[in-house]
Write an enzyme that holds these catalytic residues in place. Structure first.
Site, mmCIF file in Angstrom:
data_model
loop_
_atom_site.group_PDB
_atom_site.id
_atom_site.type_symbol
_atom_site.label_atom_id
_atom_site.label_comp_id
_atom_site.label_asym_id
_atom_site.label_seq_id
_atom_site.Cartn_x
_atom_site.Cartn_y
_atom_site.Cartn_z
ATOM 1 N N LYS A 56 0.883 -1.210 0.020
ATOM 2 C CA LYS A 56 -0.116 0.046 0.043
ATOM 3 C C LYS A 56 0.828 1.273 0.040
ATOM 4 O O LYS A 56 0.407 2.248 -0.639
ATOM 5 C CB LYS A 56 -0.946 -0.058 1.392
ATOM 6 C CG LYS A 56 -2.183 -1.055 1.016
ATOM 7 C CD LYS A 56 -2.983 -1.226 2.286
ATOM 8 C CE LYS A 56 -3.775 -2.351 2.214
ATOM 9 N NZ LYS A 56 -4.327 -2.883 3.405
ATOM 10 N N GLN A 100 -5.275 -1.799 9.609
ATOM 11 C CA GLN A 100 -4.807 -3.073 8.902
ATOM 12 C C GLN A 100 -5.269 -4.306 9.650
ATOM 13 O O GLN A 100 -4.832 -4.269 10.954
ATOM 14 C CB GLN A 100 -3.476 -3.209 8.784
ATOM 15 C CG GLN A 100 -2.651 -4.256 8.005
ATOM 16 C CD GLN A 100 -3.305 -4.431 6.452
ATOM 17 O OE1 GLN A 100 -3.356 -3.702 5.594
ATOM 18 N NE2 GLN A 100 -3.792 -5.714 5.995
ATOM 19 N N ASP A 123 -11.587 2.593 3.802
ATOM 20 C CA ASP A 123 -11.884 0.982 3.785
ATOM 21 C C ASP A 123 -13.532 0.690 3.382
ATOM 22 O O ASP A 123 -13.761 -0.150 3.092
ATOM 23 C CB ASP A 123 -11.278 0.442 4.933
ATOM 24 C CG ASP A 123 -10.709 -0.776 4.415
ATOM 25 O OD1 ASP A 123 -10.341 -1.058 3.301
ATOM 26 O OD2 ASP A 123 -9.972 -1.528 5.427
#
Length: 292
Positions: A56, A100, A123
């Protein structure tokens, strides 16, 4: 006479979108006097998570997004994590925040996600953003399902009027992709690992999206001839010689001779997830700074 399916190349589509984002960010950063900012928070030393985070951060660099990630030790408390999220919510340089997953077992992932400001939830997992998706309102959408929809668009596949079957009911993929396909005028059926006679359900699908985390669950006889097969699963399996490999939730080798279109694993949906994370970050940046 059998015809091999068109292989949906997620890597190529991801690179195309990232190129478009790079050009967009170059134009906007000068106007805004700063680039978009993304903060990825990782707790502990899960090797898979560490690899995802590095990917990422590299991808951010490619498109011109500033990375404000933080890596916390395994013993980090819930309060420390929540304080870090609260600080990022107030940080004007940061347009997107991602926690995460998985987190260490002593931490509450749901509470952490719910603590992210909805407009920075790149997200797409905050209840407000899921509610916006349910209501058909603008908002940040879950990256993997949004990536699936981007692949369909890129390959000229219009869900309108098609029978779409989703195998898997997770909040990460199954439920949001069902809502996105409904919004695109598909007729949607939800199935899962406990659905009886799964093959009878999947054989009706013009678009079959599989996201259950079971290696090669879907075999060729479960696929309607000419169907669009989107394999979201990614599983590491070991063969009889002790060699490990990645495989999806679909038996690719057999299904590609029945399907009309199919995503490989790896190289299908996977590259799109990170790309849509970057796209969500840029969209949040544009909205927050009024750059539209």
């Amino acid at each position: 006479m059998s015809k091999t399916a068109v292989i949906i190349d997620g890597k190529a589509v991801a690179e195309k979108i990232q190129g478009q984002l790079r050009s967009q960010v170059e134009g906007l950063a000068e106007k805004a006097s700063r680039p978009p900012g993304l903060a990825v928070l990782m707790v502990g030393d899960n090797p898979a998570s560490a690899a995802y985070v590095r990917n990422k951060e590299r991808s951010c660099g490619k498109v011109g997004i500033a990375s404000y990630g933080r890596h916390f030790p395994e013993q980090t408390t819930q309060e420390e994590l929540m304080q870090a999220i609260a600080a990022l919510n107030e940080d004007d340089r940061v347009d997107g925040i991602l926690v995460q997953l998985p987190l260490p077992k002593h931490l509450d992932a749901v509470a952490a996600i719910n603590h992210i400001h909805p407009d920075k939830d790149v997200d797409g997992l905050h209840p407000v953003n899921l509610g916006r998706l349910m209501r058909g309102e603008p908002g940040l959408c879950s990256c993997t399902p949004a990536g699936v929809m981007a692949l369909l668009r890129e390959y000229g596949i219009d869900p309108k009027g098609k029978q779409a079957t989703i195998v898997g009911r997770s909040i990460l993929v199954g439920k949001p992709i069902a809502l996105m396909l409904l919004a695109a005028d598909a007729t949607v059926t939800m199935a899962h690992s406990r659905s009886p006679d799964l093959g009878a359900i999947t054989r009706n699908a013009d678009i079959l999206v599989v996201a259950v985390g079971r290696p090669e669950l879907i075999t060729a006889d479960m696929v309607k001839p000419g169907a669009i097969v989107i394999d979201v699963g990614i599983n590491r399996v070991t063969d009889y010689e002790g060699k490990s490999r990645l495989t999806g939730d679909v038996n690719y080798d057999s299904a590609k001779d029945v399907a009309g279109f199919i995503t490989p694993v790896p190289g299908g949906v996977g590259p799109m997830t990170v790309t849509l994370l970057l796209q969500n970050t840029v969209e949040s940046y544009i909205r927050r700074l009024g750059l539209e």
